[in-house]
Design a protein around this motif. Structure first.
Motif, PDB file in Angstrom:
ATOM      1  N   THR A 192       1.193 -40.458  -3.933  1.00 18.65           N
ATOM      2  CA  THR A 192       1.512 -39.661  -2.742  1.00 18.65           C
ATOM      3  C   THR A 192       2.720 -40.189  -1.976  1.00 18.65           C
ATOM      4  OG1 THR A 192      -0.177 -40.893  -1.513  1.00 18.65           O
ATOM      5  CG2 THR A 192      -0.827 -38.780  -2.457  1.00 18.65           C
ATOM      6  N   ASP A 193       2.874 -41.484  -1.851  1.00 22.68           N
ATOM      7  CA  ASP A 193       4.042 -42.023  -1.124  1.00 22.68           C
ATOM      8  C   ASP A 193       5.341 -41.609  -1.811  1.00 22.68           C
ATOM      9  OD1 ASP A 193       2.396 -43.172   0.752  1.00 22.68           O
ATOM     10  OD2 ASP A 193       2.510 -45.192  -0.097  1.00 22.68           O
ATOM     11  N   GLU A 194       5.372 -41.756  -3.114  1.00 23.50           N
ATOM     12  CA  GLU A 194       6.564 -41.365  -3.864  1.00 23.50           C
ATOM     13  C   GLU A 194       6.796 -39.873  -3.763  1.00 23.50           C
ATOM     14  OE1 GLU A 194       9.909 -41.164  -6.264  1.00 23.50           O
ATOM     15  OE2 GLU A 194       9.002 -42.846  -5.186  1.00 23.50           O
ATOM     16  N   LEU A 195       5.748 -39.067  -3.811  1.00 20.71           N
ATOM     17  CA  LEU A 195       5.898 -37.620  -3.729  1.00 20.71           C
ATOM     18  C   LEU A 195       6.410 -37.181  -2.359  1.00 20.71           C
ATOM     19  CD1 LEU A 195       2.756 -36.509  -5.747  1.00 20.71           C
ATOM     20  CD2 LEU A 195       5.150 -36.271  -6.434  1.00 20.71           C
ATOM     21  N   HIS A 196       6.026 -37.895  -1.316  1.00 19.18           N
ATOM     22  CA  HIS A 196       6.600 -37.595   0.001  1.00 19.18           C
ATOM     23  C   HIS A 196       8.098 -37.892   0.015  1.00 19.18           C
ATOM     24  CE1 HIS A 196       3.326 -36.309   2.561  1.00 19.18           C
ATOM     25  NE2 HIS A 196       2.550 -37.270   2.102  1.00 19.18           N
ATOM     26  N   ARG A 197       8.507 -38.991  -0.618  1.00 17.37           N
ATOM     27  CA  ARG A 197       9.939 -39.316  -0.674  1.00 17.37           C
ATOM     28  C   ARG A 197      10.695 -38.244  -1.458  1.00 17.37           C
ATOM     29  NH1 ARG A 197       7.855 -44.674  -0.977  1.00 17.37           N
ATOM     30  NH2 ARG A 197       7.767 -44.607  -3.258  1.00 17.37           N
ATOM     31  N   VAL A 198      10.113 -37.829  -2.567  1.00 17.07           N
ATOM     32  CA  VAL A 198      10.731 -36.777  -3.373  1.00 17.07           C
ATOM     33  C   VAL A 198      10.803 -35.474  -2.577  1.00 17.07           C
ATOM     34  CG1 VAL A 198      10.388 -35.299  -5.396  1.00 17.07           C
ATOM     35  CG2 VAL A 198      10.117 -37.777  -5.600  1.00 17.07           C
ATOM     36  N   GLY A 199       9.709 -35.137  -1.897  1.00 12.98           N
ATOM     37  CA  GLY A 199       9.670 -33.905  -1.117  1.00 12.98           C
ATOM     38  C   GLY A 199      10.727 -33.863  -0.036  1.00 12.98           C
ATOM     39  N   ARG A 200      10.984 -35.001   0.594  1.00 13.91           N
ATOM     40  CA  ARG A 200      12.015 -35.046   1.639  1.00 13.91           C
ATOM     41  C   ARG A 200      13.418 -34.919   1.036  1.00 13.91           C
ATOM     42  NH1 ARG A 200       8.239 -38.836   3.776  1.00 13.91           N
ATOM     43  NH2 ARG A 200       9.288 -40.583   2.754  1.00 13.91           N
ATOM     44  N   ALA A 201      13.647 -35.589  -0.091  1.00 13.25           N
ATOM     45  CA  ALA A 201      14.973 -35.531  -0.721  1.00 13.25           C
ATOM     46  C   ALA A 201      15.288 -34.127  -1.228  1.00 13.25           C
ATOM     47  CB  ALA A 201      15.052 -36.535  -1.865  1.00 13.25           C
ATOM     48  N   LEU A 202      14.295 -33.462  -1.806  1.00 13.63           N
ATOM     49  CA  LEU A 202      14.534 -32.131  -2.351  1.00 13.63           C
ATOM     50  C   LEU A 202      14.731 -31.088  -1.257  1.00 13.63           C
ATOM     51  CD1 LEU A 202      12.011 -32.105  -5.340  1.00 13.63           C
ATOM     52  CD2 LEU A 202      14.495 -32.338  -5.439  1.00 13.63           C
ATOM     53  N   ALA A 203      14.126 -31.299  -0.091  1.00  8.40           N
ATOM     54  CA  ALA A 203      14.269 -30.354   1.017  1.00  8.40           C
ATOM     55  C   ALA A 203      15.595 -30.485   1.754  1.00  8.40           C
ATOM     56  CB  ALA A 203      13.110 -30.542   2.006  1.00  8.40           C
ATOM     57  N   ASP A 204      16.350 -31.502   1.441  1.00  7.98           N
ATOM     58  CA  ASP A 204      17.658 -31.714   2.068  1.00  7.98           C
ATOM     59  C   ASP A 204      18.541 -30.484   1.833  1.00  7.98           C
ATOM     60  OD1 ASP A 204      20.309 -32.517   2.639  1.00  7.98           O
ATOM     61  OD2 ASP A 204      19.814 -34.605   2.189  1.00  7.98           O
ATOM     62  N   PRO A 205      19.143 -29.924   2.884  1.00  7.98           N
ATOM     63  CA  PRO A 205      20.002 -28.747   2.695  1.00  7.98           C
ATOM     64  C   PRO A 205      21.177 -28.995   1.762  1.00  7.98           C
ATOM     65  CG  PRO A 205      20.241 -29.645   4.910  1.00  7.98           C
ATOM     66  CD  PRO A 205      19.054 -30.316   4.300  1.00  7.98           C
ATOM     67  N   ALA A 206      21.661 -30.229   1.697  1.00  9.38           N
ATOM     68  CA  ALA A 206      22.737 -30.526   0.758  1.00  9.38           C
ATOM     69  C   ALA A 206      22.264 -30.319  -0.680  1.00  9.38           C
ATOM     70  CB  ALA A 206      23.230 -31.954   0.955  1.00  9.38           C
ATOM     71  N   ASN A 207      21.017 -30.639  -0.948  1.00 11.49           N
ATOM     72  CA  ASN A 207      20.459 -30.458  -2.278  1.00 11.49           C
ATOM     73  C   ASN A 207      20.311 -28.970  -2.610  1.00 11.49           C
ATOM     74  OD1 ASN A 207      19.423 -32.018  -4.569  1.00 11.49           O
ATOM     75  ND2 ASN A 207      17.491 -30.963  -4.140  1.00 11.49           N
ATOM     76  N   VAL A 208      19.871 -28.197  -1.632  1.00  8.45           N
ATOM     77  CA  VAL A 208      19.731 -26.753  -1.818  1.00  8.45           C
ATOM     78  C   VAL A 208      21.103 -26.109  -2.049  1.00  8.45           C
ATOM     79  CG1 VAL A 208      18.937 -24.622  -0.744  1.00  8.45           C
ATOM     80  CG2 VAL A 208      17.628 -26.719  -0.438  1.00  8.45           C
TER      81      VAL A 208
END
Length: 588
Positions: free
Chosen positions: A77-93
């Protein structure tokens, strides 16, 4: 557009000199004008939806979090929260938009006239691939030496990645699946797997020995036959102790920029004896460092998946090394295909989730006839029905991934063989319909390329077509049920775990058990059988998570024989708590 959290790792970007990505901030929604006092100015914007803000894909997806815990993957879960935050970054989108706006370009020759068959991608593609490889979505479960929930954790991350961009998932998935086949051969496990396990994305067009990481593609289908791979005409003749020379073609050669591909060909040994349909690993470069004779004929002009390169190729006496036993090509490459089919389910579930979030967000911020769309009864019912379908797909994808973690469990292996094909059939069939309905929620704003809905809609069909169409999946299910009585017993035991939660589920399980015991089905009724199998499994998972409105509504609609549900989304009984379902799905 989503609020910035943290940008992608820039170390590899600096190494390969990718230009910076600039995110243009959209204007915020204006306050609606009081029309009783004045008319709005022609250039005044009102009743438009503000940018979608999600700071953590994992935190905002309650169904996904429940599924991770239910399948015993709490350690991730800790890693998935980190992934979730990185993927939600508008730069990534924004990278996703750019990669699809500028599809790859094939360069057949260099300026000096040498054949290179190079694929040039927009820098945004490479940035996205950097993030995927750094997160280990291409191979991380194979790093584990002890039993774990690595496939389940990776599935949760891959599902969130699918919300952002889908073309990059093609080489990701093929590489992930290829490791299963490569590790069964000592030479491949030694020469290739360590580079695949690298967390460094290396796009340079060099022999693999000179690279920091590697990706794998595949080529199975030919002009004369798609699913019927035994109609193959490509031939492989042994040329030396280790290698064969391949002559022929492949109609779909996925991601030709990959470092090597798994392909099928009819093999002949040094004496001319037929060895049967065999699997080969065909690298981009021969062992002596020269470019292999895999000639790209063209890139496919596809409906969707446009950021990714899919090609048609010719083998002009190309070098390849046998993978697996002679004549066992189909079982060998299907070792890879089983994992890619899993990803078809997970990826579709991720796209469904994104479509539902986009629809609910729009409905909450758009008013019609003086009332927010989300509070219009017809619209609320549609949104709730979409949320139910998405939740069921997510729950099933994570349960299926958990079966891949149980490598040595015979029962889970039987479950995996049955439910991978069944899940791919049903979930991937539901995706395009859900995407179309979600797009309609946005109206004209969903039909334009400025937002993600048009791209999501185009992407949805590929997972149903790739790695075996719906009918092929149903045939696989029928074979699995006919091969072993234990398979039917296992699935019924899985369903029994949720018995007693609701009468609709119990009655449906009884009907399905009778169907299996009497074998009152044949090939012509295969789709109906698979639909019942999958929806019952989804209902069981939702009911075991909690007794929330989502699970109750799923059982009342998908399992009932006395309702008209299914013709269109939004046909929910009045007893369904539609507002609770929508609020549970997306609280943003």
């Amino acid at each position: 557009m989503r609020r910035a959290a943290s940008g992608p790792d820039s170390s590899a970007a600096a190494r390969y000199s990718y230009p910076a990505i600039v995110v243009t901030k959209k204007p915020t929604m204006q306050t609606p004008v009081d029309r009783a006092t004045r008319r709005p100015a022609p250039d005044e914007v009102f009743n438009q939806v503000p940018p979608l803000v999600d700071e953590d894909f994992f935190a905002s997806d309650r169904t996904l979090r429940d599924a991770v815990l239910r399948e015993g993957a709490a350690s991730g879960t800790d890693e998935l929260h980190r992934v979730g935050r990185a993927l939600a970054d508008p730069a990534n989108v924004e990278l996703a938009r750019q990669a699809n706006q500028s599809p790859p370009v094939w360069k057949s020759f260099d300026p000096q006239g040498h054949r290179v068959d190079r694929i040039d991608f927009h820098p945004a593609w490479h940035r996205l691939m950097e993030g995927i490889v750094a997160r280990g979505f291409h191979a991380s479960p194979w790093e584990q030496t002890a039993p774990s929930r690595a496939h389940t954790i990776r599935a949760a991350g891959y599902l969130m990645q699918a919300r952002v961009e889908q073309g990059t998932l093609c080489p990701t998935t093929m590489t992930y699946g290829a490791v299963a086949a490569l590790r069964r051969d000592d030479w491949a496990a030694l020469a290739w797997v360590p580079r695949i396990l690298s967390r460094v994305y290396d796009p340079r067009d060099l022999p693999v020995e000179q690279k920091h990481g590697a990706l794998i593609g595949m080529g199975m289908t030919e002009k004369q036959g798609g699913s019927d791979v035994r109609a193959n005409t490509t031939r492989a003749v042994r040329s030396d102790v280790d290698g064969y020379r391949l002559t022929g073609h492949k109609w779909f050669y996925s991601a030709p920029q990959c470092d090597a591909h798994l392909v099928l060909a009819y093999a002949t040994d040094a004496s001319g004896a037929d060895e049967g349909l065999t699997c080969f690993l065909v690298p981009r470069f021969e062992p002596d460092g020269t470019r292999n004779a895999v000639r790209v004929q063209r890139l496919k002009d596809k409906l969707g998946n446009r950021s990714n390169a899919s090609s048609e190729v010719e083998f002009a006496c190309a070098w390849g090394r046998r993978l697996g036993e002679p004549g066992r090509g189909v079982p060998t490459i299907l070792e890879m295909g089983t994992y890619t089919r899993l990803d078809c389910v997970i990826g579709t579930a991720g796209m469904m989730r994104e479509a539902v979030v986009q629809a609910i967000h729009h409905a909450r911020h758009r008013a019609t006839f003086g009332v927010a769309l989300v509070d219009q009864p017809l619209m609320t019912a549609v949104l709730a029905d979409l949320a139910i379908e998405s939740a069921a797909a997510t729950a099933l994808a994570l349960r299926l991934a958990r079966a891949f973690d149980a490598h040595d469990d015979e029962d889970e292996t039987l479950f995996r063989r049955l439910m991978t094909s069944a899940s791919k059939f049903w979930v991937c069939k539901r995706g395009p319909e859900l995407a179309a309905e979600a797009m309609e929620v946005l109206g004209g704003n969903g039909y334009v390329e400025e937002g993600p809905m048009a791209r999501l809609y185009r992407e949805m069909p590929v997972n149903s077509i790739w790695e075996g169409s719906g009918n092929i999946m149903c045939l696989d299910v029928l074979r699995a049920l006919g091969r072993s009585q234990r398979t039917a017993e296992l699935i019924l035991a899985e369903l029994e775990r949720a018995r007693g939660r609701t009468a609709a589920f119990d009655r449906a399980v009884d009907r399905f058990a009778t169907l299996l015991s009497t074998q009152a089905f044949d090939e012509g009724s295969g789709r109906g059988l698979v639909r019942q199998l999958v929806t019952l499994t989804q209902a069981s998972l939702l009911l075991r998570s909690d007794t929330c409105a989502t699970a109750d509504a799923f059982c009342a609609t998908r399992l009932s024989t006395g309702t008209a549900w299914g013709a269109v989304y939004g046909e929910l009984p009045r007893t369904c708590d539609v507002h609770a379902i929508v609020d549970r799905s997306w609280a943003g």
